[in-house]
Design an enzyme around this catalytic site. Structure first.
Site, short mmCIF file in Angstrom:
data_model
loop_
_atom_site.label_atom_id
_atom_site.label_comp_id
_atom_site.label_asym_id
_atom_site.label_seq_id
_atom_site.Cartn_x
_atom_site.Cartn_y
_atom_site.Cartn_z
N ASP A 295 0.84 -1.19 0.00
CA ASP A 295 0.00 0.00 0.00
C ASP A 295 0.88 1.25 0.00
O ASP A 295 1.92 1.28 0.66
CB ASP A 295 -0.91 0.01 1.23
CG ASP A 295 -1.93 -1.14 1.20
OD1 ASP A 295 -2.20 -1.68 0.11
OD2 ASP A 295 -2.44 -1.50 2.29
N ARG B 275 -16.52 -12.66 0.21
CA ARG B 275 -15.63 -12.00 1.18
C ARG B 275 -15.70 -10.48 1.00
O ARG B 275 -15.76 -9.98 -0.12
CB ARG B 275 -14.21 -12.50 0.97
CG ARG B 275 -13.21 -11.86 1.86
CD ARG B 275 -11.88 -12.62 1.91
NE ARG B 275 -11.03 -11.97 2.87
CZ ARG B 275 -10.23 -10.95 2.59
NH1 ARG B 275 -10.13 -10.50 1.36
NH2 ARG B 275 -9.53 -10.38 3.55
C1 LIG Z 1 -4.82 6.45 -1.57
C2 LIG Z 1 -4.88 5.41 -2.36
C3 LIG Z 1 -4.12 4.14 -2.15
C4 LIG Z 1 -4.60 3.27 -3.30
C5 LIG Z 1 -4.83 4.26 -4.37
C6 LIG Z 1 -5.63 5.34 -3.63
O1 LIG Z 1 -5.68 6.57 -4.30
C7 LIG Z 1 -7.05 4.84 -3.38
C8 LIG Z 1 -7.15 3.33 -3.53
C9 LIG Z 1 -5.97 2.60 -2.94
C10 LIG Z 1 -5.86 1.17 -3.48
C11 LIG Z 1 -6.72 0.16 -2.71
C12 LIG Z 1 -6.54 -1.24 -3.36
C13 LIG Z 1 -5.07 -1.58 -3.59
C14 LIG Z 1 -4.33 -0.39 -4.23
C15 LIG Z 1 -2.88 -0.76 -4.59
C16 LIG Z 1 -5.16 0.12 -5.38
O2 LIG Z 1 -5.11 -0.23 -6.54
O3 LIG Z 1 -6.06 1.09 -4.91
C17 LIG Z 1 -4.41 0.81 -3.30
C18 LIG Z 1 -3.68 2.10 -3.71
C19 LIG Z 1 -2.29 2.16 -3.10
O4 LIG Z 1 -2.12 1.95 -1.91
O5 LIG Z 1 -1.35 2.43 -3.88
O1 LIG Z 2 -9.15 -7.61 0.94
C1 LIG Z 2 -8.08 -7.67 1.51
O2 LIG Z 2 -7.87 -8.42 2.43
C2 LIG Z 2 -6.93 -6.81 1.04
C3 LIG Z 2 -7.35 -5.44 0.58
C4 LIG Z 2 -6.19 -4.57 0.25
O3 LIG Z 2 -5.07 -5.02 0.23
C5 LIG Z 2 -6.39 -3.15 -0.08
O4 LIG Z 2 -7.55 -2.69 -0.15
O5 LIG Z 2 -5.37 -2.45 -0.25
FE LIG Z 3 -3.58 -3.41 0.13
#
Ligand SMILES: C=C1C[C@]23C[C@@]1(O)CC[C@H]2[C@@]12CCC[C@@](C)(C(=O)O1)[C@H]2[C@@H]3C(=O)O
Ligand SMILES: O=C(O)CCC(=O)C(=O)O
Ligand SMILES: [Fe+2]
Length: 363
Positions: free
Chosen positions: A224, A289
């Site tokens: 993340d 889930r």
């Molecule tokens: C703040 C953020 C982290 C994120 C991109 C975003 O702008 C909003 C969505 C976040 C998320 C959640 C799912 C996994 C992830 C890698 C994605 O594709 O969207 C994360 C992004 C991140 O942490 O880079």
């Molecule tokens: O669903 C999960 O357990 C992981 C979700 C996640 O990694 C994310 O939202 O960044």
């Molecule tokens: Fe994540």
């Protein structure tokens, strides 16, 4: 002028493919990832150590948090102060949203250049196959999107989101205090840490039951782009974290507990002492889930760089300063190479950052 969290994605528009998961009786080729790992999900020791579980009221909590961040990059917490009924309400709100018919959900679809709204994970663009999941991202107020989903009954959803963000923000502050404290740094040393964080993001994830779970991927391996992420998962397992020398380990759902992930910005802030955790979500044949991730970062004008207390001649800063928004832009472009792309000096072992990785298949 401050950049918004949605700005970094503008140069990387996303054309989304939508699937009505509930209508699928078998896994379409577009979603078949083939053998996920040559290795089983865990290897090495037959019973790997479990992900640390920390009672935040424990007098030793700071030490335990520090140890978990250093050795795992992930831990679960109990006695975290977030009311259980709010966790349940949030889960119910997510369930209600994802249960809407696809044509209704698409009314709140994320725009190609945007971040907020309904859609597939942003990281999908880096993979040839699609993931068996749908998401709803909230940055700022959920009102505009909620109004499109439930024209006359959006206010309860919005209230739950606001309450949830408030409670999560309090917990994130407590965790930052513990994490920094365990590094020997006080909140006074890092002035911005005690101010309200940047506008955080909430990510609701839905992983419908899947007819062929062994060939599907819920959410591909990633770290993340946060300081820390607070994750609530329903009672269905699926989250796995990668541990060096052990492999993929399932983080079991524990009723009432929350999962805490170290993100890339804490990795940078701690000069690599607290490495961000590589994680992914798997799916299963019978159960739907749900998870809710609270993505916490610094205020938008703050440049994150290795803490000066942690660096000296022997331990030079390993990363250049970046704001959250700049880092999200880097992630949108380089995905799992983002951390190395902000790295200043080559690591001593000559290998790139752990998540750029060597043996780990991130897809
Ligand atoms: C703040 C953020 C982290 C994120 C991109 C975003 O702008 C909003 C969505 C976040 C998320 C959640 C799912 C996994 C992830 C890698 C994605 O594709 O969207 C994360 C992004 C991140 O942490 O880079
Ligand atoms: O669903 C999960 O357990 C992981 C979700 C996640 O990694 C994310 O939202 O960044
Ligand atoms: Fe994540």
């Amino acid at each position: 002028m401050h950049t918004r969290l949605s700005d970094p994605f503008k140069p990387y528009p996303m054309i989304q493919d939508y699937l009505d998961f509930n209508a699928m009786k078998e896994l379409p080729e577009s979603h078949a990832w083939l053998p996920l790992d040559e290795l089983p999900s865990t290897y090495g020791s037959s019973t790997p150590d479990p992900v640390p579980l920390i009672n935040l009221k424990d007098t030793n909590a700071m030490k335990l948090v520090g140890h978990a961040c250093k050795t795992w990059g992930v831990f679960q917490v109990t006695n975290h102060g977030v009311p259980i009924n709010l966790l349940e309400e949030m889960e119910a709100a997510g369930r209600k949203l994802f249960a809407l018919p696809i044509h209704q959900k698409l009314k709140a679809a994320r725009s190609p250049n945007g971040v907020s709204g309904y859609g597939v994970a942003r990281i999908s663009t880096f993979f040839p196959k699609l993931m068996w999941s749908e998401g709803f991202t909230i940055i700022g107020s959920p009102y505009e999107h909620a109004r499109k989903l439930w024209p006359n009954r959006y206010s309860r959803f919005c209230d739950v989101i606001e309450d949830y963000k408030e409670e999560m923000n309090k917990l994130a502050q407590t965790l930052m205090e513990l994490m920094l404290g365990s590094l020997g740094v006080t909140m006074d040393d890092v002035k911005w840490a005690s101010t309200q964080g940047s506008c955080p993001a909430l990510q609701l994830n839905s992983y419908p039951a899947c007819p062929d779970p062994d060939r599907a991927m819920g959410l591909a391996a990633h770290t993340d782009s946060t300081l820390l992420t607070i994750l609530h998962q329903n009672n269905t397992s699926g989250l796995q974290v990668y541990k060096e020398g052990t492999g993929w380990i399932t983080v079991p759902p524990i009723p009432g507990a929350l999962v805490i992930n170290v993100g890339d910005l804490l990795h940078i802030l701690s000069n690599g002492l607290y490495p961000s955790v590589l994680h992914r979500a798997m799916v299963n044949r019978t159960q739907h889930r749900l998870s809710v991730a609270y993505l916490y970062g610094p205020p938008s004008n703050v440049k994150i760089s290795p803490l000066s207390k942690l660096t000296d001649q022997k331990h030079p800063p390993l990363y250049r300063p970046v704001t959250w928004s700049e880092y999200l832009g880097t992630k949108a472009k380089h995905f799992n190479k983002a951390l190395s792309s902000v790295r200043l000096c080559a690591p001593l072992n000559g290998f790139p950052d752990a998540k750029d990785h060597t043996g780990v298949r991130v897809g």
